[in-house]
Design a protein around this motif. Sequence first.
Motif, PDB file in Angstrom:
ATOM      1  N   ILE A 136       0.861  -1.180   0.000  1.00 15.41           N
ATOM      2  CA  ILE A 136       0.000   0.000   0.000  1.00 15.41           C
ATOM      3  C   ILE A 136       0.898   1.231   0.000  1.00 15.41           C
ATOM      4  O   ILE A 136       1.870   1.312   0.765  1.00 15.41           O
ATOM      5  CB  ILE A 136      -0.947  -0.012   1.219  1.00 15.41           C
ATOM      6  CG1 ILE A 136      -1.820   1.236   1.214  1.00 15.41           C
ATOM      7  CG2 ILE A 136      -0.193  -0.149   2.529  1.00 15.41           C
ATOM      8  CD1 ILE A 136      -2.942   1.189   2.253  1.00 15.41           C
ATOM      9  N   ILE A 169      -2.973   0.721  -4.043  1.00 14.04           N
ATOM     10  CA  ILE A 169      -2.843  -0.547  -3.318  1.00 14.04           C
ATOM     11  C   ILE A 169      -2.578  -1.645  -4.324  1.00 14.04           C
ATOM     12  O   ILE A 169      -3.249  -1.739  -5.353  1.00 14.04           O
ATOM     13  CB  ILE A 169      -4.124  -0.874  -2.522  1.00 14.04           C
ATOM     14  CG1 ILE A 169      -4.368   0.188  -1.440  1.00 14.04           C
ATOM     15  CG2 ILE A 169      -4.023  -2.243  -1.867  1.00 14.04           C
ATOM     16  CD1 ILE A 169      -5.676   0.014  -0.725  1.00 14.04           C
ATOM     17  N   TRP A 186     -10.506  -0.168   2.887  1.00 14.04           N
ATOM     18  CA  TRP A 186      -9.340   0.553   3.390  1.00 14.04           C
ATOM     19  C   TRP A 186      -9.649   2.039   3.606  1.00 14.04           C
ATOM     20  O   TRP A 186      -9.015   2.703   4.411  1.00 14.04           O
ATOM     21  CB  TRP A 186      -8.174   0.452   2.402  1.00 14.04           C
ATOM     22  CG  TRP A 186      -7.699  -0.934   2.096  1.00 14.04           C
ATOM     23  CD1 TRP A 186      -7.956  -1.631   0.965  1.00 14.04           C
ATOM     24  CD2 TRP A 186      -6.886  -1.769   2.915  1.00 14.04           C
ATOM     25  NE1 TRP A 186      -7.344  -2.866   1.013  1.00 14.04           N
ATOM     26  CE2 TRP A 186      -6.672  -2.975   2.215  1.00 14.04           C
ATOM     27  CE3 TRP A 186      -6.309  -1.618   4.175  1.00 14.04           C
ATOM     28  CZ2 TRP A 186      -5.922  -4.024   2.714  1.00 14.04           C
ATOM     29  CZ3 TRP A 186      -5.550  -2.654   4.672  1.00 14.04           C
ATOM     30  CH2 TRP A 186      -5.359  -3.846   3.966  1.00 14.04           C
ATOM     31  N   MET A 205      -7.264   4.281   5.834  1.00 12.02           N
ATOM     32  CA  MET A 205      -5.831   4.115   6.050  1.00 12.02           C
ATOM     33  C   MET A 205      -5.114   5.440   5.783  1.00 12.02           C
ATOM     34  O   MET A 205      -5.453   6.189   4.869  1.00 12.02           O
ATOM     35  CB  MET A 205      -5.282   3.041   5.122  1.00 12.02           C
ATOM     36  CG  MET A 205      -5.830   1.653   5.384  1.00 12.02           C
ATOM     37  SD  MET A 205      -5.358   1.011   7.010  1.00 12.02           S
ATOM     38  CE  MET A 205      -3.575   1.075   6.900  1.00 12.02           C
TER      39      MET A 205
END
Length: 433
Positions: free
Chosen positions: A239, A251, A287, A296
């Motif tokens: 990532i 990603i 994510w 994230m």
Amino acid sequence: MSIYGGMFSGVSALSAQSQAFGIISDNIANVNTIGYKDTTARFQTLVTESASAARYSPGGVLARPFVNPEKQGLLQGTTSNTDISLVGDGFFIVNENDEPLTDGGEYLLTRAGSFTEDEEGNLVNAAGFFLQGWRTDSTGAIVNATTKDQLSSLETVNLAGFTSVSNPTSTANLAVNLPANATTASTQTTNLTIYDSLGVEHLMTINWTKNAQANEWAYSLDVTNQAGTTTAAIVAGTIDFDPADGTIEDIDNGGTLADGDTAQTTLPITALAFGSGAAASSIVINWGIVGQTNGMSQLSGSYEATLLNQNGSSPSALTAVEIDNEGIVTARFKNGDTRPIYKIAIGTVPAATELRAENGNAYKLSSRSGDLLLTEAGLQGAGAIESSALEQSTVDLSDEFTDLIITQRAYSAATKLITTGDELLDEIIRVKR
């Protein structure tokens, strides 16, 4: 002879008023019956054709009962979630047996919605009729939707089968910050509890390792079951974070690249076997959104997990049920989860006034009522469902007592016809004397 005809007219009047008295008595007796529809006596003339225009041949009168089963009654709130009523046209579908498909039993129509749970979990009203509906999946969609217009698609609404229900994990949402100042090869760990199709808990671990390339982390996902067996590196990849603001840039999950023009970044995990005897699962990990810090991120500071959320649950006891205006029966469980389990069926007919009344404040189809149409609440002319409310009797006591007085006077007047006719005949007999 007109005298005899007049006396027979009086007799028919007595009969008609007697029937009207019986109808009024029945209405008053059911003034507190849930969903009861008042009956009225409609009088119809009986005409005897005369042989001559100069003569009149008395006929009589006939009383016919009339009831509108769809007449709206007042709604009264209750404290029971399984008390339901209809606002508008239509009827609840009920059956005499709790398993009509195997044990038979006649399907009936009713607006008496005082349903309670019996010892087997079936919803049954005060007359002993079992509520019918369609089973739904976890999204609220009818399972056998292709045949929902057939009575065979219905089943008794039963709550006993949902006293312990688990939900397998299908989605998970992460909001984790990885430290931007981490050294190469340093690691962080994110743990998340997930559930299989049998409600068994498993530990999902995401291992984060800082790569030598700037703003890039490698990840691998492990799953450990309750026996302590770990399946490592189920999914692995890298990532990358945007150096400008620390948000997700792209990603790589082993070949599938989600680059900067993808709004929602996800990690799909398919055919995940737990070794617990449960069916294989498919889980999608969200994510976060590219360019935003709601998922994230890589910012200065320490490792921090601000959101670890998944939609699975272990088995939990049923605590309550709720019924909405569309007739969806939703089960509420002790762990806070909710799940739609049934949709209540509504029946409509072209001529509701031609339905045949049955014991228990229910109705059945007749040759003049037309065919039954199964539908959902609020569709195809059917009314909406109101939960925690009961439809009261449509009997108005003031109207009934007024009609009772009128009927009594009409009955007394009819007796005068007979006594007067008797006196007239007596006068004719005296002429011979």
